[in-house]
Design a protein around this motif. Sequence first.
Motif, PDB file in Angstrom:
ATOM      1  N   LEU A 162      29.925  32.712  40.888  1.00  0.00           N
ATOM      2  CA  LEU A 162      30.998  33.325  41.672  1.00  0.00           C
ATOM      3  C   LEU A 162      31.123  32.657  43.032  1.00  0.00           C
ATOM      4  O   LEU A 162      32.218  32.454  43.531  1.00  0.00           O
ATOM      5  N   ALA A 169      28.014  36.037  38.213  1.00  0.00           N
ATOM      6  CA  ALA A 169      28.706  37.194  37.645  1.00  0.00           C
ATOM      7  C   ALA A 169      27.674  38.149  37.051  1.00  0.00           C
ATOM      8  O   ALA A 169      26.589  37.728  36.637  1.00  0.00           O
ATOM      9  N   SER A 185      27.685  32.460  35.000  1.00  0.00           N
ATOM     10  CA  SER A 185      28.924  32.054  35.658  1.00  0.00           C
ATOM     11  C   SER A 185      28.768  32.195  37.167  1.00  0.00           C
ATOM     12  O   SER A 185      28.360  33.250  37.658  1.00  0.00           O
ATOM     13  N   GLN A 190      33.128  27.634  42.006  1.00  0.00           N
ATOM     14  CA  GLN A 190      33.522  28.981  41.584  1.00  0.00           C
ATOM     15  C   GLN A 190      33.979  28.924  40.131  1.00  0.00           C
ATOM     16  O   GLN A 190      34.758  28.050  39.751  1.00  0.00           O
ATOM     17  N   ASP A 191      33.454  29.842  39.331  1.00  0.00           N
ATOM     18  CA  ASP A 191      33.769  29.960  37.906  1.00  0.00           C
ATOM     19  C   ASP A 191      33.144  28.861  37.052  1.00  0.00           C
ATOM     20  O   ASP A 191      33.487  28.716  35.888  1.00  0.00           O
ATOM     21  N   TRP A 233      39.372  23.083  40.079  1.00  0.00           N
ATOM     22  CA  TRP A 233      40.301  23.742  40.996  1.00  0.00           C
ATOM     23  C   TRP A 233      41.167  22.735  41.734  1.00  0.00           C
ATOM     24  O   TRP A 233      42.341  22.998  42.011  1.00  0.00           O
ATOM     25  N   VAL A 288      30.369  27.483  34.664  1.00  0.00           N
ATOM     26  CA  VAL A 288      29.503  28.156  33.700  1.00  0.00           C
ATOM     27  C   VAL A 288      28.414  27.191  33.259  1.00  0.00           C
ATOM     28  O   VAL A 288      28.615  25.972  33.236  1.00  0.00           O
ATOM     29  N   ARG A 320      38.177  21.246  32.825  1.00  0.00           N
ATOM     30  CA  ARG A 320      36.822  21.449  33.308  1.00  0.00           C
ATOM     31  C   ARG A 320      36.142  20.082  33.305  1.00  0.00           C
ATOM     32  O   ARG A 320      36.640  19.135  32.690  1.00  0.00           O
ATOM     33  N   PRO A 371      40.678  30.665  35.504  1.00  0.00           N
ATOM     34  CA  PRO A 371      39.800  31.839  35.620  1.00  0.00           C
ATOM     35  C   PRO A 371      40.461  32.912  36.485  1.00  0.00           C
ATOM     36  O   PRO A 371      41.095  32.614  37.492  1.00  0.00           O
ATOM     37  N   ASP A 372      40.317  34.159  36.069  1.00  0.00           N
ATOM     38  CA  ASP A 372      40.982  35.273  36.741  1.00  0.00           C
ATOM     39  C   ASP A 372      39.962  36.398  36.935  1.00  0.00           C
ATOM     40  O   ASP A 372      39.276  36.783  36.005  1.00  0.00           O
ATOM     41  N   HIS A 373      39.880  36.917  38.151  1.00  0.00           N
ATOM     42  CA  HIS A 373      38.918  37.964  38.477  1.00  0.00           C
ATOM     43  C   HIS A 373      39.575  39.317  38.682  1.00  0.00           C
ATOM     44  O   HIS A 373      38.913  40.236  39.141  1.00  0.00           O
ATOM     45  N   ARG A 381      32.339  22.986  35.379  1.00  0.00           N
ATOM     46  CA  ARG A 381      33.135  23.615  36.421  1.00  0.00           C
ATOM     47  C   ARG A 381      34.631  23.454  36.147  1.00  0.00           C
ATOM     48  O   ARG A 381      35.077  22.437  35.612  1.00  0.00           O
TER      49      ARG A 381
END
Length: 159
Positions: A105, A124, A103, A33-34, A60, A36, A75, A155-157, A57
């Motif tokens: 998701l 995204a 990116s 997730q997130d 996380w 790029v 990353r 990263p913030d959604h 990546r």
Amino acid sequence: MVDARFEDVAGESPLYLGAQEPDDVPVISALVQDAVFPAGEMSYLPRRRRFAVLVNRFRWEDREAAERDRRPYERVQSVLAIDGVLAVKSQGFDRHDKDLVLSVLALEFEPGEDGGGRLVLVLAGDGALALEVEALDVTLKDVTKPYEAPSGRVPDHRD
């Protein structure tokens, strides 16, 4: 010049995970997730039935330790590889634009018959890659040492 290796970071090990059952996919999805990547980093080899993409990546799995130790978020470059690919379809972006940055998701698996199905990289901006697979065979492997996240943020959604 030699590329940096993940093993050069004390106390760290690169991720090397696989998904061969539908229940494994959410783990890989959470880790990419997130992520790029430029569209030019995607590669589909029909004769080998292999799709691979080099992603940057967000780590996380290191987020809480970075916050606790008050150090930068990181990353890492990773290869996301899918074997047994019969076809690749894209929507919502021009995959021939090699400089287009995409990116991730989520990674979702839609089971079909006899262990096959469709693996979807949800991107995204309403983009997606759909891979028809004869069997679920996904690997995620870190290939560089971690580096400081250029944004310096998680990263913030939220919009």
